[in-house]
Design a protein around this motif. Structure first.
Motif: not given
Ligand code: ASP
Length: 512
Positions: A349-351, A385-387, A430-432, A459-464
Motif C-alpha cells: 500500500s503506497s498510502s 508500477g500500476t499503470a 486497487a489496480g485489480l 505482483l501487487d507488492r512489486f508494483r507498489t
Molecule cells: N497496491 C498499489 C499501491 O498501493 C495499488 C495497486 O496497484 O493495486 O500503490
C-alpha cells in the motif's frame, strides 16, 4: 593514513623479524578493528532495514513451512489470527494518513509563495506524467514482444459470476472526477463516490445480456474508502488560500506544521514495528495462496513480463529521466530508500507507506515543502508500477482470448491504463479493481480479471514498491531542480530527528 599505518611504516624500517611480526599483528588488529567499527556503524545505521528485510524473508519461509507441515489449507479464521499483528501495524500506519496528508500539503503549499508553488507543481506534474506514460509504453512493448498470452487458454472455471463487476468506463472516469471534488470533507474521510449499475430484473446473467449496460438504471453510492484524491485537492486549494492571506494565516500554518511534525514523531515510533508487522502480513498472505503451480506456464510468463517491466522502469527509465533532469545518477538515493521500499513491499500500500516515505525523505535532507507536496500527491495519483501492470494485464488477457489489437485499441489501452492508475487508491490490489476499465476498452468482460488473480497478490507488492520508488525519486528530482528558489530550508528532520550538530551536516548533505 591512520594510527596503525604509521606504526607499520616505522617498524618496517627496523628490519627485525620480531618487529615485523608485531607489525603484521598490529596491522591485522588495526584492520580488524576498523572493519568491526565499520560493520557496527553499518548495522547501527541500517538495523531497522535489515530487520524489515529479515521480516519479509522469514515471513515467506514461515508461510511456506506452515502450508506444508500443518496438513492442508488454513481456514480464513486461522489465517486472520496469524495476520493479526500485521493488521495492527497497518492500522497504526493508516491512522496517520489523513492528518499527515492534509496538514503536510496545506503547510507545504501555504508556506510557499504562489509563483514558487506553481513551479513546484508544474515540475511534479510533468514528472508524474512523463514517468507514467513511459511506464505504459514500456509495458505495451514488452507484452507485444514477449506475447505471454498467445497460445494460452482463458479461464473456463465456474467462479466467473462471483468476480463479475458491471461498470462502464465512462462511469469510472466520471467517478474519478466526482471524487476530486468532494461535497463534504468529513464524509470524504470515510467514503468516496461510486456509480452502481442496477441489473434489470430477469435479465440473463451472462455478458451477452440483451440489454446493454448503457440502458441499465444507475445510482450514485458512497463506498467505504477514504477519498484521498478529494482530500488532497481540498488541501491544495486551502493551502493556496492560506498563502494568499499572508501574515493573518501564520497561526494556522504553524498549527498545520505542528500537526505534521507530531505525525512524523509518531511515525518514527510506529516504524520500529515494521519488521514484525511485515513478517506476519507476508506469512499470512503466503498461507492464503491456493497454489504456487500458477507461477509456471502462461501466467508465469505474464508474471515475468510485468516483473521485467517494473525492473526496467524502476532502474532504467526512471534513472534516465532523473539523469536528464539532474545530471546525476539516482542509485545513491535508491540505496537509501531500502526501508521505504521494503515497507511498500510488505504492506502493498503506497498510502500506508506514505508516513515512512516522508520520514525517509526528511532524513535525506530534502526541503520539507517539496517532500510534503510531491509525496502525498504522488502516493495518490502517480502509480507507474500500476499503470505498467494494467497495460500488460489487459493485453495478456486479450492475447489469451485471441482478440486482435488494432492501433486504435492499443492507444486506447495506453490512455485508460494511465487513467486507471490515477484512479487506483494506494491500497492493496486497487489496480485489480480499476482494471475493469482497461478490459472494457479492449472489449473484454470484467470477470476476465480471474485470469490474473492467482498471481496478483505478489505482483501487487512489486508494483507498489515501484510506485513508491518513483514518488521518492520525483521528490528528490524536484528538490534538486528547486534549489536556489526555495531559500534556506529548515527541515522537519532538523527539528524532529537531528541533534544540533547534525543539522549542519544534514543541510550540507542535502545539497550535494
Ligand atoms: N497496491 C498499489 C499501491 O498501493 C495499488 C495497486 O496497484 O493495486 O500503490
Amino acid at each position: 593514513m591512520g594510527k596503525y599505518g604509521a606504526e607499520c611504516d616505522s617498524d618496517t624500517d627496523t628490519g627485525g623479524s620480531g618487529a615485523k611480526r608485531t607489525d603484521r599483528l598490529g596491522n591485522e588488529n588495526g584492520k580488524g578493528n576498523r572493519f568491526a567499527a565499520m560493520a557496527k556503524g553499518f548495522l547501527g545505521r541500517n538495523l531497522l532495514t535489515i530487520l524489515t528485510v529479515v521480516g519479509v524473508v522469514a515471513g515467506s519461509i514461515t508461510g511456506v513451512l506452515l502450508r506444508n507441515f500443518t496438513g492442508g489449507k488454513w481456514s480464513d479464521r486461522d489465517t486472520m489470527y496469524l495476520a493479526f499483528p500485521g493488521e495492527i501495524f497497518l492500522r497504526m500506519l493508516k491512522a496517520l494518513i489523513i492528518p499527515l496528508l492534509m496538514s503536510s500539503v496545506i503547510h507545504a503549499i501555504g508556506s510557499l509563495d504562489l509563483s514558487l508553488s506553481k513551479k513546484i507543481a508544474i515540475r511534479s506534474i510533468l514528472y508524474y506524467t512523463a514517468t507514467t506514460i513511459c511506464a505504459v509504453i514500456l509495458g505495451m512493448i514488452l507484452v507485444v514482444v514477449i506475447r505471454p498470452g498467445v497460445g494460452g487458454t482463458p479461464w473456463t472455471g465456474d467462479k466467473k459470476e462471483e468476480i463479475r463487476r458491471d461498470v462502464l468506463t465512462q462511469d469510472t472516469l466520471l467517478d474519478l472526477i466526482r471524487n476530486v471534488f468532494p461535497p463534504n470533507l468529513v464524509q470524504a474521510c470515510v467514503a468516496q463516490s461510486q456509480t452502481f449499475l442496477i441489473k434489470p430484473s430477469n435479465s440473463p446473467t451472462n455478458y451477452s445480456a440483451p440489454k446493454p449496460l448503457e440502458e441499465w438504471k444507475f445510482e450514485e453510492r458512497y463506498e467505504n474508502t477514504t477519498n484521498v484524491l478529494g482530500l488532497v485537492t481540498f488541501s491544495i486549494i486551502f493551502g493556496i488560500a492560506l498563502g494568499k492571506l499572508g501574515e493573518r494565516a501564520k497561526v494556522l500554518l504553524d498549527f498545520f506544521e505542528a500537526i505534521s511534525e507530531a505525525m512524523m514523531i509518531i511515525t518514527s515510533w510506529v516504524i520500529w514495528i515494521s519488521p514484525l508487522g511485515v513478517y506476519f502480513l507476508v506469512a499470512a498472505k503466503v498461507l492464503e495462496i491456493d497454489s504456487f503451480a500458477d507461477l509456471v506456464g502462461r501466467l508465469g510468463l505474464y508474471f515475468v513480463t510485468v516483473l521485467l517491466g517494473l525492473t526496467l522502469h524502476g532502474f532504467g527509465t526512471l534513472s534516465v529521466l532523473y539523469f536528464i533532469a539532474t545530471r546525476t545518477l539516482p542509485f545513491g538515493v535508491i540505496a537509501q530508500l531500502s526501508q521505504v521500499l521494503v515497507t511498500a513491499f510488505g504492506t502493498a500500500s503506497s498510502s500506508a507507506t506514505m508516513p515512512i516515505t516522508i520520514q525517509t525523505m526528511d532524513k535525506l535532507g530534502l526541503d520539507p515543502r517539496v517532500t510534503r507536496f510531491v509525496i502525498p500527491i504522488g502516493a495518490t495519483i502517480n502509480m507507474d508500477g500500476t499503470a505498467l501492470y494494467e497495460a500488460v494485464a489487459a493485453i495478456f488477457i486479450a492475447q489469451l482470448r485471441n482478440l486482435p489489437l488494432t492501433f486504435g485499441k492499443t492507444v486506447a489501452v495506453c490512455v485508460t491504463a494511465t487513467a486507471a492508475s490515477i484512479g487506483a487508491a494506494g491500497i492493496p490490489q486497487a489496480g485489480l479493481v480499476t482494471m475493469v476499465m482497461v478490459l472494457d476498452t479492449v472489449g473484454l468482460p470484467s470477470e476476465d480479471v480471474i485470469n490474473i488473480i492467482a498471481v496478483d497478490w505478489l505482483l501487487d507488492r512489486f508494483r507498489t514498491t515501484i510506485n513508491v520508488m518513483c514518488d521518492c525519486l520525483g521528490a528528490k528530482l524536484v528538490d534538486v531542480l528547486s534549489v536556489g528558489e526555495l531559500g534556506e530550508p529548515i527541515t522537519a528532520a532538523d527539528r524532529v530527528n537531528a541533534e544540533p550538530q547534525e543539522l549542519v551536516e544534514l543541510k550540507h548533505d542535502s545539497r550535494m
